[in-house]
Design a protein around this motif. Structure first.
Motif, short mmCIF file in Angstrom:
data_model
loop_
_atom_site.label_atom_id
_atom_site.label_comp_id
_atom_site.label_asym_id
_atom_site.label_seq_id
_atom_site.Cartn_x
_atom_site.Cartn_y
_atom_site.Cartn_z
N ASP A 1 -2.53 0.85 3.41
CA ASP A 1 -2.98 0.79 4.79
C ASP A 1 -2.71 2.08 5.57
O ASP A 1 -3.46 2.41 6.48
CB ASP A 1 -2.29 -0.37 5.51
CG ASP A 1 -2.69 -1.71 4.95
OD1 ASP A 1 -3.73 -2.24 5.38
OD2 ASP A 1 -1.98 -2.23 4.07
N SER A 2 -1.62 2.77 5.21
CA SER A 2 -1.24 3.95 5.99
C SER A 2 -0.63 5.01 5.10
O SER A 2 0.13 4.70 4.16
CB SER A 2 -0.21 3.58 7.07
OG SER A 2 -0.72 2.63 7.97
N LEU A 3 -0.95 6.26 5.42
CA LEU A 3 -0.26 7.41 4.85
C LEU A 3 0.53 8.08 5.97
O LEU A 3 -0.02 8.37 7.03
CB LEU A 3 -1.24 8.43 4.29
CG LEU A 3 -2.21 8.01 3.19
CD1 LEU A 3 -3.11 9.19 2.83
CD2 LEU A 3 -1.47 7.51 1.96
N VAL A 4 1.81 8.32 5.75
CA VAL A 4 2.61 9.14 6.65
C VAL A 4 3.01 10.38 5.86
O VAL A 4 3.88 10.32 4.98
CB VAL A 4 3.85 8.39 7.18
CG1 VAL A 4 4.63 9.30 8.15
CG2 VAL A 4 3.45 7.10 7.88
N LEU B 1 -8.10 3.43 2.11
CA LEU B 1 -7.97 3.50 3.57
C LEU B 1 -9.26 3.10 4.26
O LEU B 1 -9.25 2.39 5.27
CB LEU B 1 -7.57 4.92 3.98
CG LEU B 1 -6.18 5.39 3.54
CD1 LEU B 1 -6.01 6.88 3.85
CD2 LEU B 1 -5.08 4.59 4.22
N ARG B 2 -10.36 3.53 3.73
CA ARG B 2 -11.66 3.18 4.31
C ARG B 2 -11.90 1.67 4.21
O ARG B 2 -12.44 1.05 5.14
CB ARG B 2 -12.76 3.96 3.58
CG ARG B 2 -14.09 4.01 4.30
CD ARG B 2 -15.11 4.81 3.50
NE ARG B 2 -14.66 6.17 3.22
CZ ARG B 2 -14.40 6.63 2.00
NH1 ARG B 2 -14.54 5.85 0.93
NH2 ARG B 2 -14.01 7.88 1.83
N ARG B 3 -11.49 1.10 3.11
CA ARG B 3 -11.72 -0.33 2.86
C ARG B 3 -10.99 -1.20 3.88
O ARG B 3 -11.51 -2.26 4.30
CB ARG B 3 -11.27 -0.68 1.44
CG ARG B 3 -11.47 -2.13 1.04
CD ARG B 3 -11.13 -2.35 -0.42
NE ARG B 3 -9.72 -2.16 -0.70
CZ ARG B 3 -8.79 -3.12 -0.54
NH1 ARG B 3 -9.15 -4.31 -0.09
NH2 ARG B 3 -7.54 -2.88 -0.83
N VAL B 4 -9.80 -0.78 4.29
CA VAL B 4 -8.98 -1.61 5.18
C VAL B 4 -8.94 -1.09 6.62
O VAL B 4 -8.26 -1.66 7.48
CB VAL B 4 -7.54 -1.74 4.64
CG1 VAL B 4 -7.54 -2.38 3.27
CG2 VAL B 4 -6.83 -0.38 4.62
#
Length: 232
Positions: A88-91, A133-136
């Motif tokens: 869901d997220s990249l930091v 990321l695009r999917r969610v």
């Protein structure tokens, strides 16, 4: 039914990254976290024992492009998706300051390592994770620096790599409307990088530049590495 979010956090072993990790783990409903670092620190080992939602992996972001691409896929993307089924997220917090040297003294091979670490590795991670990321409708947070827009003597490699990171952030925001993308300038944070600036790199910087960082520490004005990106 709510779905537990999955966060990939790089540079998680110390400093800002460790502070972010500790904050995320302390949330009432913490996400599943893949903590990525070059060295698995004692702090990470301890947290992984007490938190079942935490997975730690070691990745050297200064590796050659071909090695880095395969390592990111196998050690980050595949691990997160196989364990939790999503990202869901990249930091993107990892980075390095060296080399600190004037351009006239620059070793281009050292600049290349800095750009692989601070910039090109982030391109590879975003590229590899973009489908998930695009999917969610996911998010990307890039930890930038004031050095991306300001100049200090000897900081050419670091500042240029962070400026490139800012441009990557803007490009991704334009090209991927389904992915929320931001770059954060955290300020002068009391990390190992600041220790090196005070104790090692003063001989390269101008006296007034070096004095700025010495005075910030002396006056207590330097920011502590608490969670800067996800305030309560």
């Amino acid at each position: 039914m709510s779905v537990t979010q999955v966060v990939v956090l790089t540079g998680a072993g110390r400093g800002i990254g460790l502070a972010i990790l500790q904050h995320l783990l302390s949330l009432p409903t913490p996400p599943n976290i893949l903590a990525v670092t070059r060295t698995i620190t004692p702090a990470l080992k301890s947290l992984s024992v007490t938190h079942s939602n935490l997975e730690t992996v070691s990745v050297d972001f200064s590796s050659s492009p071909s090695d880095l691409k395969s390592e990111i896929q196998s050690s980050i993307i595949d691990v997160a998706v196989s364990r939790w089924g999503r990202i869901d997220s990249l930091v993107l917090n990892h980075g390095m300051l060296d080399p600190v040297a004037k351009v006239r003294d620059a070793d281009v091979n050292e600049w290349e390592v800095t750009f692989r670490t601070n910039f090109l590795s982030n391109v590879e991670i975003v590229k590899a994770a973009s489908g998930e990321l695009r999917r969610v409708g996911g998010r990307v947070v890039m930890v930038s620096s004031g050095a991306a827009v300001g100049v200090y003597t000897g900081w050419g490699a670091y500042g240029a790599s962070k400026a490139a990171l800012n441009h990557l952030n803007q490009t991704l925001a334009l090209e991927e409307p389904d992915i929320t993308t931001v770059a954060i300038r955290p300020g002068v944070v009391d990390t190992d990088m600041q220790t090196a600036l005070r104790e090692v790199h003063g001989k390269v910087m101008k006296p007034e530049e070096h004095a700025k960082f010495l005075n910030l520490k002396k006056s207590g004005s330097i920011v502590k590495p608490v969670c800067l990106l996800f305030p309560s």
